[in-house]
Scaffold this motif. Structure first.
Motif, PDB file in Angstrom:
ATOM      1  N   THR A 144       0.832  -1.194   0.000  1.00  0.00           N
ATOM      2  CA  THR A 144       0.000   0.000   0.000  1.00  0.00           C
ATOM      3  C   THR A 144       0.871   1.249   0.000  1.00  0.00           C
ATOM      4  O   THR A 144       2.083   1.180   0.234  1.00  0.00           O
TER       5      THR A 144
ATOM      6  N   GLN B 266     -14.973   6.774  -6.946  1.00  0.00           N
ATOM      7  CA  GLN B 266     -13.808   7.224  -6.200  1.00  0.00           C
ATOM      8  C   GLN B 266     -13.521   8.711  -6.367  1.00  0.00           C
ATOM      9  O   GLN B 266     -12.665   9.254  -5.673  1.00  0.00           O
TER      10      GLN B 266
ATOM     11  N   SER C  31     -12.564   0.291   5.394  1.00  0.00           N
ATOM     12  CA  SER C  31     -12.504  -0.927   4.589  1.00  0.00           C
ATOM     13  C   SER C  31     -13.626  -0.858   3.567  1.00  0.00           C
ATOM     14  O   SER C  31     -14.702  -0.316   3.854  1.00  0.00           O
TER      15      SER C  31
ATOM     16  N   ASN D 263     -14.832  -2.589  -2.717  1.00  0.00           N
ATOM     17  CA  ASN D 263     -14.355  -2.228  -4.049  1.00  0.00           C
ATOM     18  C   ASN D 263     -12.834  -2.197  -4.108  1.00  0.00           C
ATOM     19  O   ASN D 263     -12.252  -2.052  -5.185  1.00  0.00           O
ATOM     20  N   ARG D 264     -12.190  -2.322  -2.964  1.00  0.00           N
ATOM     21  CA  ARG D 264     -10.737  -2.427  -2.913  1.00  0.00           C
ATOM     22  C   ARG D 264     -10.349  -3.908  -2.865  1.00  0.00           C
ATOM     23  O   ARG D 264     -11.018  -4.722  -2.219  1.00  0.00           O
ATOM     24  N   ARG D 265      -9.263  -4.252  -3.523  1.00  0.00           N
ATOM     25  CA  ARG D 265      -8.822  -5.652  -3.596  1.00  0.00           C
ATOM     26  C   ARG D 265      -9.986  -6.542  -4.015  1.00  0.00           C
ATOM     27  O   ARG D 265     -10.363  -7.492  -3.337  1.00  0.00           O
TER      28      ARG D 265
ATOM     29  N   HIS E 126     -14.025 -10.304  -3.534  1.00  0.00           N
ATOM     30  CA  HIS E 126     -13.236  -9.273  -2.853  1.00  0.00           C
ATOM     31  C   HIS E 126     -12.663  -9.871  -1.571  1.00  0.00           C
ATOM     32  O   HIS E 126     -12.898 -11.036  -1.250  1.00  0.00           O
TER      33      HIS E 126
END
Length: 285
Positions: free
Chosen positions: A11, A182, A199, A202-204, A211
């Motif tokens: 990250t 975003q 958290s 839509n991330r990872r 997901h």
């Protein structure tokens, strides 16, 4: 403010301080991150958790094992087993593995009796049988706390931000990213001398609806909530609450730990705790 940006543990980090950090301080921060990664990363073949995954066994207590695993015990109990530190195998089965294959197989539940398989005390950690530990539910928050502690002695305000999980000394205004766009925010948070962790599904994310936020009882990604934010005195507990909020027991755990929170459903409706330091721009339930 001076901003130091770097990449670590997969990250982007930003550390904002009044004055630039001297090389010795930066080296200290780097050492803290390297030690944590060498212990807890399931993406490294040489990490402690990767070695334990091969055959189990006992290791001398790694960095912060007791603090994190004690919190996991409460986190698991509050969510009726939905959060589980042995969920690494479930994530790998869906393709979120050490090689980032993103090739999904069948869903695999994490061992429900994990407190019998994984035990710990001040001397060491024991894994009774081979299993893949994943501390993603609170590990990044814990590392943010460790980095913030490495800044003790730095004058004035600072912000330690690890991809949206942050510890703030002083005050910061932070936009809460809209999980469906975003370029937008669902609200603005005012963070004062505390941590904010987030958290979102839509991330990872990869494949067809896959997901990284899984229900450990089934090994299947959660579907009701799409994004969460939690405020607490330290980032580890904020991170843990942000994970717990994807499940029914999350708000109760937040109350027990003295955390405030916001979460957004897949239908685009927001919920919040009464004292969350947030101005929301979208509809509330």
């Amino acid at each position: 403010m001076s901003t130091w940006r770097f990449d670590a543990i997969g990250t982007r980090w930003e550390i904002e301080t009044i004055e630039p950090l001297e090389p010795e301080r930066r080296a200290r921060v780097g050492a803290v991150i390297a030690d944590f990664d060498a212990t807890w990363s399931r993406f490294r073949e040489d990490s402690v958790v990767s070695r334990l995954a091969q055959s189990g066994g006992w290791v001398t207590t790694p960095t912060d094992a007791v603090a994190m695993l004690d919190a996991y015990r409460e986190l698991s109990a509050a969510t009726a087993g939905a959060v589980n530190p042995l969920v690494g195998g479930s994530l790998s089965a869906l393709g979120y593995d050490a090689s980032y294959s993103l090739a999904a197989g069948d869903a695999v539940a994490a061992p429900p009796d994990w407190p019998e398989i994984l035990t710990w005390d001040a001397d060491g950690v024991n894994l009774a049988s081979a299993a893949l530990i994943d501390v993603g539910a609170l590990g990044k928050g814990r590392l943010v706390d460790l980095v913030a502690a490495a800044l003790d002695g730095v004058a004035g305000a600072f912000v330690v931000d690890a991809g949206g999980d942050m510890a703030v000394r002083g005050e910061a205004r932070v936009g809460l990213e809209h999980p469906f766009d975003q370029t937008k925010a669902i609200g603005i948070a005012t963070v004062r001398d505390q941590a904010l962790c987030a958290s979102a599904t839509n991330r990872r994310a990869w494949g067809d609806g896959l997901h990284h936020v899984l229900d450990a009882r089934t090994g299947i990604p959660v579907r009701t909530w799409v994004a969460t934010w939690a405020f607490a005195p330290d980032a580890m507990h904020a991170d843990a609450v942000a994970t717990a909020l994807f499940f029914d027991g999350g708000p109760a755990l937040a109350g027990h730990w003295g955390a405030e929170w916001v979460r957004m459903s897949t239908a685009g409706v927001a919920e919040r705790s009464p004292n969350a330091p947030v101005e929301l721009f979208i509809g509330k339930s």
